[in-house]
Scaffold this motif. Structure first.
Motif, short mmCIF file in Angstrom:
data_model
loop_
_atom_site.label_atom_id
_atom_site.label_comp_id
_atom_site.label_asym_id
_atom_site.label_seq_id
_atom_site.Cartn_x
_atom_site.Cartn_y
_atom_site.Cartn_z
N THR A 296 38.80 37.07 47.19
CA THR A 296 38.51 35.71 46.78
C THR A 296 39.06 35.44 45.38
O THR A 296 39.45 36.36 44.65
N LEU A 297 39.06 34.17 45.01
CA LEU A 297 39.47 33.80 43.65
C LEU A 297 38.58 34.47 42.62
O LEU A 297 39.03 34.92 41.57
N GLY A 298 37.27 34.58 42.96
CA GLY A 298 36.35 35.24 42.04
C GLY A 298 36.67 36.71 41.85
O GLY A 298 36.56 37.24 40.74
N ASP A 299 37.08 37.40 42.95
CA ASP A 299 37.47 38.81 42.83
C ASP A 299 38.64 38.97 41.86
O ASP A 299 38.63 39.84 40.99
N ILE A 300 39.66 38.15 42.05
CA ILE A 300 40.87 38.23 41.21
C ILE A 300 40.55 37.86 39.77
O ILE A 300 41.00 38.51 38.83
N ALA A 301 39.74 36.80 39.60
CA ALA A 301 39.38 36.38 38.24
C ALA A 301 38.56 37.45 37.53
O ALA A 301 38.67 37.63 36.31
N GLY A 302 37.73 38.20 38.30
CA GLY A 302 36.93 39.27 37.69
C GLY A 302 37.80 40.35 37.09
O GLY A 302 37.55 40.83 35.98
N VAL A 303 38.85 40.74 37.82
CA VAL A 303 39.79 41.73 37.29
C VAL A 303 40.46 41.20 36.03
O VAL A 303 40.60 41.90 35.02
N GLN A 304 40.88 39.94 36.07
CA GLN A 304 41.54 39.34 34.91
C GLN A 304 40.59 39.24 33.71
O GLN A 304 41.01 39.38 32.56
N LEU A 305 39.30 39.00 33.99
CA LEU A 305 38.33 38.92 32.90
C LEU A 305 38.20 40.26 32.17
O LEU A 305 38.20 40.30 30.93
N ILE A 306 38.09 41.34 32.93
CA ILE A 306 38.00 42.66 32.30
C ILE A 306 39.27 42.95 31.49
O ILE A 306 39.21 43.45 30.36
N ARG A 307 40.42 42.65 32.06
CA ARG A 307 41.68 42.87 31.34
C ARG A 307 41.73 42.06 30.06
O ARG A 307 42.23 42.51 29.03
N ALA A 308 41.20 40.83 30.12
CA ALA A 308 41.21 39.97 28.93
C ALA A 308 40.28 40.53 27.85
O ALA A 308 40.59 40.47 26.66
N VAL A 309 39.13 41.10 28.26
CA VAL A 309 38.22 41.73 27.30
C VAL A 309 38.90 42.92 26.63
O VAL A 309 38.83 43.10 25.41
N ILE A 310 39.56 43.75 27.45
CA ILE A 310 40.25 44.93 26.91
C ILE A 310 41.33 44.51 25.91
O ILE A 310 41.50 45.13 24.85
N ALA A 311 42.04 43.42 26.22
CA ALA A 311 43.17 42.97 25.39
C ALA A 311 42.74 42.09 24.22
O ALA A 311 43.58 41.60 23.47
N ARG A 312 41.41 41.85 24.05
CA ARG A 312 40.90 40.99 22.97
C ARG A 312 41.52 39.58 23.05
O ARG A 312 41.98 39.04 22.05
N GLU A 313 41.51 39.01 24.24
CA GLU A 313 42.05 37.66 24.40
C GLU A 313 41.19 36.64 23.64
O GLU A 313 40.04 36.91 23.29
N ARG A 314 41.75 35.44 23.44
CA ARG A 314 41.04 34.38 22.73
C ARG A 314 39.76 34.00 23.47
O ARG A 314 39.66 34.11 24.70
N GLU A 315 38.78 33.51 22.71
CA GLU A 315 37.50 33.17 23.30
C GLU A 315 37.65 32.10 24.38
O GLU A 315 36.96 32.14 25.40
N THR A 316 38.55 31.13 24.18
CA THR A 316 38.73 30.07 25.18
C THR A 316 39.22 30.65 26.51
O THR A 316 38.80 30.22 27.58
N ALA A 317 40.13 31.64 26.44
CA ALA A 317 40.63 32.28 27.66
C ALA A 317 39.52 33.02 28.37
O ALA A 317 39.40 32.99 29.60
N LEU A 318 38.67 33.69 27.60
CA LEU A 318 37.55 34.42 28.19
C LEU A 318 36.57 33.46 28.87
O LEU A 318 36.07 33.73 29.96
N GLN A 319 36.33 32.34 28.24
CA GLN A 319 35.41 31.36 28.80
C GLN A 319 35.96 30.77 30.10
O GLN A 319 35.20 30.56 31.06
N ASP A 320 37.26 30.51 30.13
CA ASP A 320 37.87 29.98 31.35
C ASP A 320 37.73 30.96 32.51
O ASP A 320 37.43 30.57 33.65
#
Length: 493
Positions: free
Chosen positions: A239-263
């Motif tokens: 699902t979109l949620g499954d894919i977004a979950g992986v991207q969320l963890i990757r974004a946390v690891i990479a210290r992405e901007r707060e707005t990207a994390l919130q999206d």
């Protein structure tokens, strides 16, 4: 070549002929258990064991047994005149085969002579597994469905085959059989996780009656995993949620901007302002560990995201706004109940308020897991809150400062251990970590209570008296933790 080492089976002789050996490996590292896959004949020269404490010797054997090592063979001689009684007792209790090698033979010769035979057999096994995998792929290309493919695997292996598909709060099961199910309770189960686009989407469970087939069946399962993933992708894509979950963890690891994390939180369905704790784990089988953690977290009805990569696993667990500290403590306890020694080591990071601070929780979990092996009490699940002092020392002091601190508070005690060959520093540390509970410390050190009292009296004489009721308790605790992070002979034991 093993006969040249004059072997004597000390424990498990009745199981020797029935025990399958997958590989021969040699190592002096006492913390090697989590790095093994199981089925190894482990050769040890005994040097590290000779220097280790009794508790460490026992822990070494239990970790190997938990990892299903086929047998442990230890060389005796000048360095280690005889196998320590603690090792023998742990082997008996853990039901691991223990062999004494009474003559010196180069381990590389033993390993090469035996492993070359395994390699030949392994090539033949891989060829058979590849043939079955190819046949399954042909069936999929011809339009076979998931159940037809599973039935084919079951028939070829004469096994029962189940595909477990975890849902959000439920589990779907596709179950087929290629053999009689009358003896299902006596079957051994081989489990292989099925990834789809980097996400573990299901678990293939194969029940076999012959334990000797386990390695072959495991290999077949790993070979057909991709084909089953393709078949599932046709019927149940992520699902979109499954894919977004992986991207969320990757974004946390990479210290992405707060707005990207919130999206990304919005896509996953996570409130970015909710308290959370990050998980970090090191494992030789992270997908297997991921399945265990997922099932545990689902039962706890926690909102979470897990992401596995080779050798590591990352997790984000959302906690309630009210009672968040207790919820985090419950999380640590729940994970402790499901994570075994062979799964690897998992650390629960500190509690933070919102996804914007998730990277801090993750980095502290990594640091705590790095520091944990140096502590006297190890666990499969590490609580970063129990290592706050260790983390502060690691981040805010240098080696020179640690040397000064340990010399000031522990100098005479360290000198006594170095010259007398005692382990009073370890005794003091365990006593302090137990809350100065003498009875509990004696149990942890496998000592009689009077022997523990005698040790404490020697320790008090070397550190300036009984620290209870004084301000020195905290200083001693900090000095001991600083010592764990200071290169010295103390660590070689």
């Amino acid at each position: 070549m093993v006969k040249a080492a004059d072997p004597v089976v000390l424990v498990g002789g009745d199981r020797l002929t029935a025990q399958a050996v997958r590989w021969v490996h040699s190592s002096e590292v006492l913390d090697i258990g989590p790095l093994l896959r199981g089925g190894e004949l482990l050769l040890s020269g005994g040097e590290s064991l000779a220097k280790a404490s009794s508790a460490k010797q026992e822990q070494y054997v239990r970790e190997l047994a938990a990892r299903n090592v086929a047998a442990l063979a230890i060389e005796t001689g000048a360095v280690l005149p005889e196998i320590p009684s603690e090792v023998v007792r742990a082997a008996v209790e853990s039901k691991i085969i223990l062999i004494e090698l009474r003559s010196v033979v180069p381990f590389v010769v033993i390993a090469e002579s035996i492993n070359s035979t395994f390699v030949t057999a392994s090539v033949a096994m891989l060829e058979k597994a590849d043939e079955l995998s190819h046949a399954v792929a042909v069936e999929l290309a011809a339009g076979a469905g998931l159940r037809e493919i599973l039935s084919m695997i079951a028939a070829e292996l004469s096994a029962t085959v189940s595909l477990l598909v975890p849902g959000a709060f439920s589990q779907d099961l596709i179950d087929v059989s290629g053999s009689s199910r009358e003896d299902a309770a006596l079957m051994n189960t081989v489990e292989v996780e099925i990834p789809i686009r980097g996400i573990v989407a299901a678990a293939l469970q194969i029940g076999i009656a012959d334990p000797g087939q386990e390695l072959f069946v495991q290999t077949v399962g790993e070979r057909v995993a991709d084909v089953l993933g393709l078949a599932m992708l046709q019927q149940r894509p992520p699902t979109l949620g499954d894919i977004a979950g992986v991207q969320l963890i990757r974004a946390v690891i990479a210290r992405e901007r707060e707005t990207a994390l919130q999206d990304l939180c919005a896509s996953v369905g996570v409130n970015p302002a909710r308290p959370l704790a990050m998980l970090f784990a090191r494992s030789v089988e992270p997908n297997r560990l991921r399945g265990k953690l997922e099932r545990s977290l689902i039962c706890g009805e926690s909102q979470f995201v897990l992401y596995a990569v080779p050798g590591e696993l990352f997790g984000l667990v959302v906690l309630p706004a009210n009672g968040k500290q207790q919820a985090r403590a419950d999380l640590v306890e729940r994970l402790t109940q499901v994570v075994d020694v062979g799964d690897g080591s998992v650390c629960v990071g500190p509690l933070v308020d919102g996804v914007s601070s998730a990277n801090h929780s993750l980095e502290q979990a990594k640091l705590a897991l790095e520091l944990a092996p140096g502590c006297s009490v190890r666990a499969n699940v590490v609580d970063s809150d129990e290592l706050v002092v260790d983390r502060l020392i690691a981040e805010n002091s240098n080696v020179e400062l640690r040397h000064r601190l340990t010399a000031e508070l522990l100098g005479d005690l360290l000198q006594h251990d170095a010259t007398r060959g005692t382990a009073l520093v370890e005794t003091l540390e365990i006593w302090l970590r137990s809350g100065c509970n003498t009875a509990q410390s004696a149990r942890l050190l496998f000592l009689e209570r009077q022997s523990m009292h005698n040790r404490l009296q020697r320790i008090f004489a070397l550190i300036g008296g009984d620290p209870r009721g004084t301000g020195r308790l905290a200083g001693l605790a900090v000095a001991l933790r600083a010592l764990r992070q200071t290169p010295s002979n103390y660590h070689s034991a």
